[in-house]
Design an enzyme around this catalytic site. Structure first.
Site, PDB file in Angstrom:
ATOM      1  N   LEU A 145       0.830  -1.206   0.000  1.00 55.98           N
ATOM      2  CA  LEU A 145       0.000   0.000   0.000  1.00 55.98           C
ATOM      3  C   LEU A 145       0.862   1.253   0.000  1.00 55.98           C
ATOM      4  CD1 LEU A 145      -2.483  -1.773   0.532  1.00 55.98           C
ATOM      5  CD2 LEU A 145      -3.085  -0.278   2.427  1.00 55.98           C
ATOM      6  N   VAL A 223      -6.080   4.301   5.462  1.00 57.95           N
ATOM      7  CA  VAL A 223      -6.563   3.231   4.585  1.00 57.95           C
ATOM      8  C   VAL A 223      -6.071   1.873   5.091  1.00 57.95           C
ATOM      9  CG1 VAL A 223      -6.887   4.559   2.457  1.00 57.95           C
ATOM     10  CG2 VAL A 223      -4.603   3.689   3.035  1.00 57.95           C
ATOM     11  N   ALA A 224      -5.606   1.824   6.350  1.00 56.45           N
ATOM     12  CA  ALA A 224      -5.024   0.582   6.871  1.00 56.45           C
ATOM     13  C   ALA A 224      -6.072  -0.210   7.652  1.00 56.45           C
ATOM     14  CB  ALA A 224      -3.807   0.910   7.724  1.00 56.45           C
ATOM     15  N   ARG A 225      -6.161   0.007   8.948  1.00 54.79           N
ATOM     16  CA  ARG A 225      -7.181  -0.618   9.789  1.00 54.79           C
ATOM     17  C   ARG A 225      -7.592   0.398  10.848  1.00 54.79           C
ATOM     18  NH1 ARG A 225      -7.965  -3.817   6.475  1.00 54.79           N
ATOM     19  NH2 ARG A 225      -7.836  -6.091   6.545  1.00 54.79           N
ATOM     20  N   ASP A 249     -11.102   5.332   5.496  1.00 53.06           N
ATOM     21  CA  ASP A 249     -11.727   4.194   4.815  1.00 53.06           C
ATOM     22  C   ASP A 249     -12.030   3.078   5.811  1.00 53.06           C
ATOM     23  OD1 ASP A 249     -12.529   2.909   2.294  1.00 53.06           O
ATOM     24  OD2 ASP A 249     -10.850   1.549   2.665  1.00 53.06           O
ATOM     25  N   GLU A 254     -16.926  -1.243  12.300  1.00 51.30           N
ATOM     26  CA  GLU A 254     -17.474  -1.182  10.940  1.00 51.30           C
ATOM     27  C   GLU A 254     -18.726  -2.046  10.858  1.00 51.30           C
ATOM     28  OE1 GLU A 254     -14.392  -2.099   8.111  1.00 51.30           O
ATOM     29  OE2 GLU A 254     -13.050  -0.578   8.904  1.00 51.30           O
ATOM     30  N   HIS A 273     -14.721   1.168   3.757  1.00 53.36           N
ATOM     31  CA  HIS A 273     -13.706   0.112   3.656  1.00 53.36           C
ATOM     32  C   HIS A 273     -13.698  -0.502   2.246  1.00 53.36           C
ATOM     33  CE1 HIS A 273     -11.239  -3.093   5.994  1.00 53.36           C
ATOM     34  NE2 HIS A 273     -10.746  -2.881   4.791  1.00 53.36           N
ATOM     35  N   ALA A 276      -9.566  -0.530  -1.825  1.00 50.49           N
ATOM     36  CA  ALA A 276      -8.879  -1.433  -2.760  1.00 50.49           C
ATOM     37  C   ALA A 276      -9.831  -2.035  -3.791  1.00 50.49           C
ATOM     38  CB  ALA A 276      -8.180  -2.549  -1.983  1.00 50.49           C
TER      39      ALA A 276
HETATM   40  P1  NAD Z   1       2.339  -5.389   3.213  1.00 50.12           P
HETATM   41  O1  NAD Z   1       2.618  -6.581   4.032  1.00 50.12           O
HETATM   42  O2  NAD Z   1       2.755  -5.352   1.786  1.00 50.12           O
HETATM   43  O3  NAD Z   1       2.973  -4.092   3.902  1.00 50.12           O
HETATM   44  C1  NAD Z   1       2.886  -3.807   5.269  1.00 50.12           C
HETATM   45  C2  NAD Z   1       4.153  -3.041   5.645  1.00 50.12           C
HETATM   46  O4  NAD Z   1       4.022  -2.533   6.972  1.00 50.12           O
HETATM   47  C3  NAD Z   1       5.401  -3.916   5.590  1.00 50.12           C
HETATM   48  O5  NAD Z   1       6.395  -3.224   4.886  1.00 50.12           O
HETATM   49  C4  NAD Z   1       5.768  -4.061   7.070  1.00 50.12           C
HETATM   50  O6  NAD Z   1       7.153  -4.187   7.267  1.00 50.12           O
HETATM   51  C5  NAD Z   1       5.264  -2.754   7.618  1.00 50.12           C
HETATM   52  N1  NAD Z   1       5.070  -2.757   9.073  1.00 50.12           N
HETATM   53  C6  NAD Z   1       4.534  -3.737   9.841  1.00 50.12           C
HETATM   54  N2  NAD Z   1       4.557  -3.357  11.132  1.00 50.12           N
HETATM   55  C7  NAD Z   1       5.110  -2.120  11.176  1.00 50.12           C
HETATM   56  C8  NAD Z   1       5.408  -1.212  12.207  1.00 50.12           C
HETATM   57  N3  NAD Z   1       5.147  -1.508  13.478  1.00 50.12           N
HETATM   58  N4  NAD Z   1       5.971  -0.030  11.868  1.00 50.12           N
HETATM   59  C9  NAD Z   1       6.254   0.271  10.602  1.00 50.12           C
HETATM   60  N5  NAD Z   1       6.003  -0.546   9.568  1.00 50.12           N
HETATM   61  C10 NAD Z   1       5.432  -1.733   9.851  1.00 50.12           C
HETATM   62  O7  NAD Z   1       0.764  -5.166   3.329  1.00 50.12           O
HETATM   63  P2  NAD Z   1      -0.119  -4.173   2.423  1.00 50.12           P
HETATM   64  O8  NAD Z   1      -0.711  -4.937   1.294  1.00 50.12           O
HETATM   65  O9  NAD Z   1       0.635  -2.936   2.164  1.00 50.12           O
HETATM   66  O10 NAD Z   1      -1.313  -3.876   3.428  1.00 50.12           O
HETATM   67  C11 NAD Z   1      -1.048  -3.186   4.646  1.00 50.12           C
HETATM   68  C12 NAD Z   1      -2.306  -3.182   5.502  1.00 50.12           C
HETATM   69  O11 NAD Z   1      -3.272  -2.316   4.902  1.00 50.12           O
HETATM   70  C13 NAD Z   1      -2.984  -4.537   5.571  1.00 50.12           C
HETATM   71  O12 NAD Z   1      -2.483  -5.287   6.646  1.00 50.12           O
HETATM   72  C14 NAD Z   1      -4.441  -4.182   5.765  1.00 50.12           C
HETATM   73  O13 NAD Z   1      -4.733  -4.098   7.142  1.00 50.12           O
HETATM   74  C15 NAD Z   1      -4.569  -2.810   5.154  1.00 50.12           C
HETATM   75  N6  NAD Z   1      -5.318  -2.829   3.872  1.00 50.12           N
HETATM   76  C16 NAD Z   1      -6.463  -2.099   3.784  1.00 50.12           C
HETATM   77  C17 NAD Z   1      -7.166  -2.081   2.593  1.00 50.12           C
HETATM   78  C18 NAD Z   1      -8.430  -1.274   2.454  1.00 50.12           C
HETATM   79  O14 NAD Z   1      -9.338  -1.690   1.753  1.00 50.12           O
HETATM   80  N7  NAD Z   1      -8.546  -0.124   3.074  1.00 50.12           N
HETATM   81  C19 NAD Z   1      -6.704  -2.822   1.479  1.00 50.12           C
HETATM   82  C20 NAD Z   1      -5.509  -3.548   1.608  1.00 50.12           C
HETATM   83  C21 NAD Z   1      -4.824  -3.538   2.804  1.00 50.12           C
END
Ligand code: NAD
Length: 307
Positions: A145, A223-225, A249, A254, A273, A276
């Site tokens: 992301l 856009v994470a959680r 998002d 939710e 949410h 993506a």
């Molecule tokens: P990914 O595994 O490719 O990337 C996650 C990154 O976060 C990795 O580089 C990891 O090293 C880093 N990370 C983990 N813990 C950390 C910390 N404490 N400090 C700093 N960096 C840290 O995953 P992604 O595909 O990029 O997705 C990330 C998150 O986004 C998912 O886990 C999900 O919760 C959320 N997400 C949300 C949507 C949405 O619809 N809004 C869609 C996809 C993913």
């Protein structure tokens, strides 16, 4: 383990029709069928959105989401169930969604949409609209992301900084800070974008202290959680005008409850949410499943294995 029966669990219906994915995988040398809870026991593997206790009896579970915080890792490990996820595919979708939020705020497009609902012809004040080049976005989390957001915003002329654990450089980012410099990194940005997974370490990472560190004219994007943010602290900061606004998002609860003050704030964009979402989602996820079916047959390790 031997893979003969792969079930596409009906819960994926939240994101795409399960039958589309089953049809997309129909040419695999195994049985692929759409299943409900009663059929789980017949499967060796399932592709799913939600978790079910019965999944502890299958050999392999694939999450159609990147975030796997809803699955009980320890129970999977104890029972020898493999868990894989769908990270790696949400770079462009989420990147474009975040670019959209930034453009809405900068060009005041959200105000126009709100005014249109009221049939109101109302221009922004002379000093409200701005352009993106010259502004800085700090992206916290530099995985799929984060990199997609950096690439998309970079294309719009935004200077992009990142925060990651190691502090090592990442392509597409103009500057990287290590986690222990989070507050300095976000203090320097007109936009702060959260893209880390939800873990014990990141729960409520964005709290009152973080919002106090941000600029008063800064926008916050999640856009994470939802639980990466202390939502009451964010609401306090927005109500106190300690932030310019937010695009959200994801939420601690939710669907976002109808009585949440976030719904009614002019400078808050709420999306359900779906950052993506794309009509190609079932293909993108299907390609990961296909690759892992092939790898299993070849005795190679799973791609995107989490447990
Ligand atoms: P990914 O595994 O490719 O990337 C996650 C990154 O976060 C990795 O580089 C990891 O090293 C880093 N990370 C983990 N813990 C950390 C910390 N404490 N400090 C700093 N960096 C840290 O995953 P992604 O595909 O990029 O997705 C990330 C998150 O986004 C998912 O886990 C999900 O919760 C959320 N997400 C949300 C949507 C949405 O619809 N809004 C869609 C996809 C993913």
């Amino acid at each position: 383990f031997e893979l003969e029966q792969l079930g596409v669990h009906e819960s994926v219906d939240a994101v795409f029709p399960p039958a589309e994915l089953a049809a997309y995988l129909a040419d695999l040398p195994i049985d692929v069928a759409v299943i409900d809870d009663d059929d789980i026991a017949d499967c060796d593997a399932v592709v799913t959105m939600e978790h079910r206790e019965a999944f502890l009896e299958v050999d392999w579970v694939h999450s159609i989401q990147a975030g796997v915080d809803r699955f009980p890792f320890d129970a999977f490990e104890d029972r020898g169930v493999v868990l894989t996820n769908s990270t790696g595919i949400h770079d462009r979708t989420v990147g474009e969604t975040v670019a959209g939020y930034l453009l809405l705020f900068a060009r005041r497009l959200h105000d126009h949409v709100a005014n249109q609902q009221e049939r109101r012809w109302d221009r922004p004040a002379w000093d409200e609209a701005f352009t993106l080049p010259g502004s800085t976005a700090c992206v916290v989390g530099t995985g799929t992301l984060g990199r997609g957001v950096a690439e998309t915003l970079g294309g719009l002329g935004v200077r992009v900084t990142g925060v990651r654990r190691s502090g090592e450089p990442v392509p597409g980012f103009d500057e990287i800070h290590a986690n222990d410099r989070l507050l300095e990194a976000i203090a320097d940005a007109e936009f702060v974008v959260v893209t880390v997974p939800l873990t014990d370490e990141t729960r409520h990472l964005f709290d009152a202290e973080a919002f106090a560190a941000m600029r008063e004219d800064a926008y916050f994007v999640n856009v994470a959680r939802g639980a990466v943010v202390d939502e009451p602290a964010l609401i306090d900061a927005l109500e106190a005008d300690a932030l310019a606004g937010a695009a959200l998002d994801v939420f601690e609860e939710e669907p976002l409850p109808a009585d949440s003050p976030l719904w009614g704030m002019d400078e808050v964009i709420v999306s359900p949410h779906c950052a993506a979402y794309t009509r190609d989602y079932f293909r993108d996820t299907g390609d990961i499943v296909r690759e892992n079916v092939d790898r299993l047959a070849d005795g190679e390790p799973f791609h995107n294995r989490v447990v």
